[in-house]
Design a protein around this motif. Structure first.
Motif, PDB file in Angstrom:
ATOM      1  N   THR A  42       1.045  -1.430  -0.032  1.00  0.00           N
ATOM      2  CA  THR A  42      -0.191   0.118  -0.455  1.00  0.00           C
ATOM      3  C   THR A  42       0.425   1.378  -0.057  1.00  0.00           C
ATOM      4  N   SER A  62       0.639   3.643   2.258  1.00  0.00           N
ATOM      5  CA  SER A  62       1.293   4.227   3.488  1.00  0.00           C
ATOM      6  C   SER A  62       2.709   2.881   3.477  1.00  0.00           C
ATOM      7  N   GLN A  63       2.358   1.485   2.940  1.00  0.00           N
ATOM      8  CA  GLN A  63       3.868   0.859   3.506  1.00  0.00           C
ATOM      9  C   GLN A  63       5.175   1.453   2.948  1.00  0.00           C
ATOM     10  N   VAL A  89       5.510   4.269   1.590  1.00  0.00           N
ATOM     11  CA  VAL A  89       6.492   5.884   2.405  1.00  0.00           C
ATOM     12  C   VAL A  89       6.960   5.335   3.728  1.00  0.00           C
ATOM     13  N   ALA A  90       6.678   4.241   4.224  1.00  0.00           N
ATOM     14  CA  ALA A  90       7.478   4.133   5.811  1.00  0.00           C
ATOM     15  C   ALA A  90       8.423   2.851   5.463  1.00  0.00           C
ATOM     16  N   GLY A  91       9.043   2.152   4.673  1.00  0.00           N
ATOM     17  CA  GLY A  91      10.181   1.911   3.768  1.00  0.00           C
ATOM     18  C   GLY A  91       9.793   0.624   4.072  1.00  0.00           C
ATOM     19  N   ALA A  92       9.048  -0.265   3.867  1.00  0.00           N
ATOM     20  CA  ALA A  92       8.368  -1.824   4.031  1.00  0.00           C
ATOM     21  C   ALA A  92       8.167  -1.929   2.689  1.00  0.00           C
ATOM     22  N   GLN A 139      -1.788   8.199   3.140  1.00  0.00           N
ATOM     23  CA  GLN A 139      -0.366   8.211   2.238  1.00  0.00           C
ATOM     24  C   GLN A 139      -0.755   8.508   0.807  1.00  0.00           C
ATOM     25  N   ALA A 182      10.770   9.098  -3.131  1.00  0.00           N
ATOM     26  CA  ALA A 182       9.474   8.356  -3.613  1.00  0.00           C
ATOM     27  C   ALA A 182       8.234   7.717  -4.336  1.00  0.00           C
ATOM     28  N   LYS A 190      -8.971   2.816  14.451  1.00  0.00           N
ATOM     29  CA  LYS A 190      -7.258   2.076  14.053  1.00  0.00           C
ATOM     30  C   LYS A 190      -5.877   1.494  14.926  1.00  0.00           C
TER      31      LYS A 190
END
Length: 149
Positions: A38, A40-41, A43-46, A82, A112, A146
């Protein structure tokens, strides 16, 4: 060679051939495996920095920009939490629209920016990948809820 030794050699050769075949099949499977992330993942670097993966969510309203060549498109994919900018060169599916679901396959560029090799659009109102639907639902949930099951 005695018949017993011939049988043992045949069994050994068969096991070795099966092992080699299994290794080749698993190697081909690993090369074609593509994971879904996703925004969000990402952007979080996953997400992997140097591999091919899929990113999915909604195409943000007002984010689609087409260059004069008619093939180069940039847009933003969001999960309502995100946002990730996507750059794609090619023909988009007919159902690709702002505010609708899309999945892009490619790799991360600098920063990104996601460099898509393929873009898939949601084909009807009832279908969305389970992971993308879950991510969008998590993005819409109030912050106090959440993380709760």
């Amino acid at each position: 060679m005695k018949p017993r030794h011939q049988r043992l050699a045949l069994i050994g050769a068969s096991l070795a051939a099966c092992g080699i075949a299994a290794t080749l099949v698993l190697s081909a499977f690993r090369d074609n495996l593509v994971f879904f992330f996703t925004p969000s993942q990402v952007v979080a670097g996953a997400a992997p920095r140097s591999g091919i993966f899929r990113i999915g969510g909604l195409v943000e309203q007002g984010s689609v920009r087409r260059l004069d060549d008619g093939l180069t498109v940039s847009f933003v994919i969001t999960d309502n939490v995100q946002k990730v900018p996507v750059h794609y060169q090619g023909t988009l599916p007919d159902l690709f629209k702002e505010g609708k679901g899309a999945v892009a396959q490619g790799r991360l560029g600098q920063g990104a920016l996601f460099l898509a090799q393929e873009v898939l659009a949601k084909h009807d109102e009832n279908y969305m990948p389970k992971e993308a639907a879950h991510a969008l639902e998590q993005g819409r949930a109030p912050a106090s809820l959440k993380g709760l099951p």
